[in-house]
Write a protein that holds these residues in place. Structure first.
Motif, short mmCIF file in Angstrom:
data_model
loop_
_atom_site.label_atom_id
_atom_site.label_comp_id
_atom_site.label_asym_id
_atom_site.label_seq_id
_atom_site.Cartn_x
_atom_site.Cartn_y
_atom_site.Cartn_z
N ALA A 1 -11.05 -5.55 -13.52
CA ALA A 1 -12.22 -4.78 -13.93
C ALA A 1 -13.20 -4.64 -12.78
CB ALA A 1 -12.90 -5.42 -15.13
N LYS A 2 -13.48 -5.74 -12.07
CA LYS A 2 -14.41 -5.69 -10.95
C LYS A 2 -14.27 -6.96 -10.13
CE LYS A 2 -18.80 -6.55 -11.68
NZ LYS A 2 -20.20 -6.48 -12.19
N LEU A 3 -14.66 -6.86 -8.87
CA LEU A 3 -14.75 -8.03 -7.99
C LEU A 3 -16.11 -8.69 -8.16
CD1 LEU A 3 -13.21 -6.32 -4.87
CD2 LEU A 3 -12.23 -8.34 -5.95
N GLU A 4 -16.15 -10.00 -7.92
CA GLU A 4 -17.41 -10.73 -7.97
C GLU A 4 -17.69 -11.35 -6.61
OE1 GLU A 4 -18.76 -12.26 -12.10
OE2 GLU A 4 -16.93 -13.37 -11.58
N LYS A 5 -18.96 -11.42 -6.24
CA LYS A 5 -19.34 -12.05 -4.99
C LYS A 5 -20.63 -12.83 -5.17
CE LYS A 5 -21.12 -7.54 -3.38
NZ LYS A 5 -21.01 -6.52 -2.31
N ILE B 1 -16.62 -12.78 -1.52
CA ILE B 1 -15.90 -12.49 -2.76
C ILE B 1 -15.43 -13.82 -3.35
CG2 ILE B 1 -13.90 -11.34 -3.79
CD1 ILE B 1 -16.09 -9.44 -2.80
N THR B 2 -15.86 -14.08 -4.57
CA THR B 2 -15.56 -15.36 -5.22
C THR B 2 -14.49 -15.25 -6.30
OG1 THR B 2 -17.33 -14.99 -6.83
CG2 THR B 2 -17.90 -16.19 -4.81
N GLY B 3 -14.10 -14.06 -6.65
CA GLY B 3 -13.09 -13.88 -7.68
C GLY B 3 -13.23 -12.51 -8.31
N ILE C 1 -8.52 0.24 -5.32
CA ILE C 1 -9.33 0.87 -4.29
C ILE C 1 -10.75 1.07 -4.79
CG2 ILE C 1 -9.69 3.02 -3.00
CD1 ILE C 1 -6.64 3.21 -2.73
N ARG C 2 -10.90 1.54 -6.02
CA ARG C 2 -12.24 1.74 -6.57
C ARG C 2 -13.00 0.43 -6.65
NH1 ARG C 2 -13.33 4.60 -11.60
NH2 ARG C 2 -12.04 2.99 -12.52
N ALA C 3 -12.35 -0.63 -7.12
CA ALA C 3 -13.03 -1.92 -7.25
C ALA C 3 -13.48 -2.43 -5.88
CB ALA C 3 -12.11 -2.94 -7.93
N ALA C 4 -12.65 -2.25 -4.86
CA ALA C 4 -13.01 -2.70 -3.53
C ALA C 4 -14.18 -1.90 -2.96
CB ALA C 4 -11.80 -2.60 -2.59
N VAL C 5 -14.17 -0.59 -3.17
CA VAL C 5 -15.27 0.25 -2.69
C VAL C 5 -16.56 -0.12 -3.42
CG1 VAL C 5 -16.16 2.60 -2.50
CG2 VAL C 5 -13.77 2.12 -1.95
N TRP C 6 -16.49 -0.38 -4.73
CA TRP C 6 -17.67 -0.82 -5.48
C TRP C 6 -18.26 -2.09 -4.86
CZ3 TRP C 6 -14.79 -0.37 -10.79
CH2 TRP C 6 -14.83 0.95 -11.23
N ALA C 7 -17.38 -2.94 -4.35
CA ALA C 7 -17.84 -4.21 -3.77
C ALA C 7 -18.33 -4.07 -2.34
CB ALA C 7 -16.71 -5.25 -3.84
N GLY C 8 -18.24 -2.85 -1.78
CA GLY C 8 -18.76 -2.62 -0.43
C GLY C 8 -17.71 -2.44 0.64
N ALA D 1 -9.93 -0.33 4.74
CA ALA D 1 -9.78 -0.78 6.13
C ALA D 1 -9.63 -2.30 6.18
CB ALA D 1 -11.00 -0.35 6.95
N ILE D 2 -8.70 -2.77 7.02
CA ILE D 2 -8.47 -4.20 7.19
C ILE D 2 -8.45 -4.54 8.68
CG2 ILE D 2 -7.16 -4.43 5.03
CD1 ILE D 2 -4.58 -4.43 6.74
N ASN D 3 -8.56 -5.83 8.97
CA ASN D 3 -8.38 -6.27 10.35
C ASN D 3 -6.98 -6.86 10.52
OD1 ASN D 3 -8.46 -8.85 9.23
ND2 ASN D 3 -10.50 -9.34 10.04
N ASP D 4 -6.70 -7.43 11.67
CA ASP D 4 -5.35 -7.90 11.94
C ASP D 4 -4.98 -9.16 11.19
OD1 ASP D 4 -7.05 -9.55 13.36
OD2 ASP D 4 -6.02 -9.35 15.27
N LYS D 5 -5.90 -9.70 10.40
CA LYS D 5 -5.61 -10.84 9.53
C LYS D 5 -5.45 -10.40 8.07
CE LYS D 5 -8.01 -14.28 12.39
NZ LYS D 5 -8.25 -13.37 13.51
N GLY D 6 -5.62 -9.10 7.83
CA GLY D 6 -5.50 -8.60 6.47
C GLY D 6 -6.79 -8.66 5.68
N GLN D 7 -7.90 -9.04 6.33
CA GLN D 7 -9.19 -9.08 5.64
C GLN D 7 -9.75 -7.68 5.44
OE1 GLN D 7 -10.90 -11.86 8.68
NE2 GLN D 7 -11.81 -12.86 6.87
N ALA D 8 -10.30 -7.44 4.26
CA ALA D 8 -10.98 -6.17 4.01
C ALA D 8 -12.23 -6.08 4.88
CB ALA D 8 -11.37 -6.06 2.54
N LEU D 9 -12.53 -4.86 5.31
CA LEU D 9 -13.72 -4.62 6.13
C LEU D 9 -14.76 -3.87 5.33
CD1 LEU D 9 -12.05 -3.51 9.50
CD2 LEU D 9 -12.67 -5.82 8.77
N ASP D 10 -16.03 -4.18 5.59
CA ASP D 10 -17.10 -3.46 4.92
C ASP D 10 -17.42 -2.18 5.68
OD1 ASP D 10 -18.73 -4.11 7.11
OD2 ASP D 10 -19.79 -5.72 6.05
N ASN D 11 -18.46 -1.49 5.28
CA ASN D 11 -18.77 -0.19 5.90
C ASN D 11 -19.32 -0.30 7.32
OD1 ASN D 11 -18.05 1.79 3.84
ND2 ASN D 11 -19.60 0.76 2.59
#
Length: 674
Positions: free
Chosen positions: A334-338, A344-346, A405-412, A614-624
């Protein structure tokens, strides 16, 4: 979506009753139209808050809607909207389902035989209406909103704490039990990590069998060593430089280890033989170099003996279960939490069975592996208008609607700005059909691609191709997506393909690679099966003369004259063994003189999208700001930074290789394994 707690709902409803406004209107529900029906079973007075309420649920091919009107003690009217379901089954069941709901006085009804999925969706939507009427519902199914034709993103749901009735604590949370999610789960299970994996559907998702890897066990066995610098340059060239080369390098450098891990499970654990392509089968003939079309096939494509009946994701499910883990099915993101620091905590998830909400706390991180958005027309039209316009058929998973994708964009998170659809030049359609969506009552979002066949594999062969004016317009010897993009500039954004009785002999000489090789390797039986399927669908014509074929394809007047002249010109070029018009290599020219003649209209078949977070070479999501988002990792078709413009289809398996490599990379990062 506005947050409404039960206490707040009741308070507002009471005020609404005093002011003459229904509670259903305040809950943003549309009033149902009146219709006559037998009186419904009644409850005690004061059981319900009078008003009109709306509930939705996913049916077999659309969102089913139920609208119910309540007095203080009974249901007084029901409207069931299944218009988006399959016409002869779910859509036709609406009246019977309405009658059952009116008679039952509850959401528990028998349903309609032959329309089980639609019936279940109607019952689920009705349960939501009853819950709202009793003042119990804070929100409904939050995973369903998809925006509209002007807003693909929509709004992040604001879920009241009172609606969260279950909490799960874990170290690592994996969202999605597809190729990336199951690969990650297997690696985490093999290392004894504390993790949970959720999946919105009731089963693991389809296996994409072909996996590209660099210097893996197959390459080692054949003594093949890749030029990694050239490979990096080639992938960057395909993306017009719009990739992060460090992200590509992680796949190049670590995919060999990944494919060995997969082999250890497939072969050592379950005895399913891994196979791979190499040598002449894995490269275009040298003649291409003479025409600057020497595309690199830079890695080995791995699959396995599929005659065993095995599916990799099913075997990985067995594997994690043997190690004491399982998948939480029918559980949707439904949504990411931070937290206050932005970590991101879950997530908050929602059961797709009864709509209750679950909080998953992930101490070490969340991996999103939710797929792309090919099944979401709102996202396709707004994020990839070009790819959408040239597509005539599809072979994607309908579950891939871009929710992750939508949930990740909502989270920034930062979504790639460049589309990257995976298009195959195999979208066969009837004469007169244009590229792009057509209206469809049975499809999600009311739109579908018109092609009746998922992929017509012979469409990839470099035979003569002409537009609706009968004109040749491009060099047909190209990667899969090139010809469909060229058709974006042609009438209707489609083109006709023409060949003669020597089709299989020509295909062997053409020596196309990747999955298009099925036409030459499958022989007469395979080709005839494809022909019979397309002829039965009214999309392929087999004729005794070119003139008859021209008529069947819909050429008339000047266009027919031009078409016949184009065939004559193409035969002339074949005789010269020199394509003076578009520079196609001579070995990929073919004569069109021997009956029977084959003709069909083609566009693109959409498999998936590769435009992701967008991710980095460790697979981490990147913010804007392109800074890592602590606690959030992404893999698979919903991850970005690797592809742009299109998928490099001649590097067969590279997308799945990237998916599995980053699935393992994320687990290593979160699990402290590197």
């Amino acid at each position: 979506m506005n947050k409404i707690s039960r206490k707040g709902f009741l308070k507002i409803a009471a005020a609404a009753a005093m002011s003459g406004v229904t509670a259903g209107a305040l809950a943003a529900c549309n009033a149902a139209s009146s219709s006559s029906a037998a009186p419904a079973a009644s409850g005690a007075a004061g059981t319900y808050i009078p008003g009109t309420y709306e509930g939705t649920a996913e049916g077999i091919s659309s969102t089913v809607k139920v609208t119910m009107t309540f007095s203080d003690s009974a249901v007084t009217d029901v409207v069931v909207d299944t218009s988006g379901e399959t016409a002869s089954y779910g859509a036709a069941a609406a009246d019977q389902l309405r009658e059952q709901l009116m008679a039952a006085g509850s959401a528990e009804i028998d349903g309609v035989s032959g329309s089980t999925i639609t019936s279940d969706a109607v019952m689920k939507a009705a349960k939501s209406c009853y819950a709202q009427a009793r003042g119990e519902a804070a929100v409904t199914s939050v995973q369903l909103p998809t925006g509209d034709e002007n807003d693909w993103l929509g709004k992040e749901p604001d879920i009241d704490e009172a609606a969260i009735t279950e909490t799960v604590d874990t170290d690592i949370l994996i969202v999605g039990a597809g190729n990336g999610g199951m690969g990650a789960a297997a690696y985490a299970a093999a290392h004894g990590l504390n993790f949970r994996i959720i999946e919105q559907n009731g089963n693991v998702q389809d296996t994409r069998h072909w996996v590209g890897a660099v210097d893996g066990f197959g390459a080692q066995a054949q003594g093949i060593k890749m030029d990694r610098a050239k490979l990096l340059s080639e992938i960057s060239r395909y993306a017009s430089g719009k990739c992060d080369q460090r992200v590509v390098k992680t796949w190049i450098n670590e995919s060999g280890e990944m494919i060995e891990f997969i082999r250890s499970i497939m072969e050592d654990k379950y005895g399913v033989k891994m196979v791979y392509t190499y040598g002449d089968e894995a490269k275009w003939p040298a003649e291409n170099a003479e025409h600057n079309t020497d595309y690199m096939y830079p890695e080995i494509e791995y699959t396995y003996d599929r005659s065993s009946g095995a599916a990799r994701n099913e075997l990985l499910l067995d594997y994690i279960r043997e190690l004491g883990y399982d998948v939480d099915f029918k559980t949707s993101l439904a949504k990411l939490e931070k937290d206050s620091t932005g970590r991101i905590t879950g997530i908050i998830a929602q059961s797709t069975e009864d709509d209750h909400f679950i909080r998953y706390n992930a101490n070490k991180g969340v991996l999103l592996a939710c797929g792309g958005f090919p099944g979401n027309p709102y996202m396709m039209e707004q994020l990839d208008p070009l790819g959408t316009s040239v597509t005539t058929a599809c072979s994607y998973s309908p579950a891939d609607k871009g929710y992750g994708i939508r949930a990740a964009v909502w989270a920034g998170a930062n979504l790639d700005k460049e589309a990257a659809p995976m298009l195959f030049d195999r979208g066969i359609v009837a004469p007169g059909v244009d590229g792009g969506y057509v209206a469809s009552d049975s499809a999600f979002g009311g739109k579908a691609f018109p092609g009746p066949i998922r992929q017509y594999n012979p469409g990839t062969q470099p035979f003569l191709k002409v537009n609706r004016n009968g004109e040749r317009f491009a060099n047909e010897s190209s990667p899969y997506n090139d010809i469909v993009y060229a058709a974006a500039h042609q009438p209707g954004r489609v083109y006709a393909q023409i060949c003669d009785a020597n089709v299989l002999e020509d295909a062997k000489r053409f020596h196309t690679i990747g999955c298009s090789a099925q036409t030459r390797n499958g022989g007469e039986k395979y080709f005839q099966g494809k022909v019979d399927e397309a002829v039965a669908a009214g999309t392929l014509f087999v004729c005794d003369t070119i003139e008859e074929l021209a008529d069947k394809l819909g050429f008339t007047g000047e266009a027919k004259d031009t078409f016949l002249a184009t065939v004559d010109r193409y035969n002339e070029l074949y005789d010269k063994q020199n394509d003076e018009d578009f520079g196609k290599p001579a070995y990929r020219l073919s004569a069109i003189r021997t009956a029977p003649f084959y003709g069909c209209w083609l566009g693109a078949s959409l498999l998936t999208t590769e435009q992701g977070i967008a991710i980095n070479d460790k697979g981490q999501a990147l913010d804007n700001d392109n800074k890592p988002m602590p606690g959030l990792y992404v893999t698979g078709d919903m991850s970005g930074s690797f592809f742009a413009n299109n998928y490099p289809c001649l590097m067969a398996g590279v997308a799945m290789g990237r998916t599995l490599t980053y699935a393992i990379k994320a687990i290593k990062q979160m699990g402290g394994l590197e």
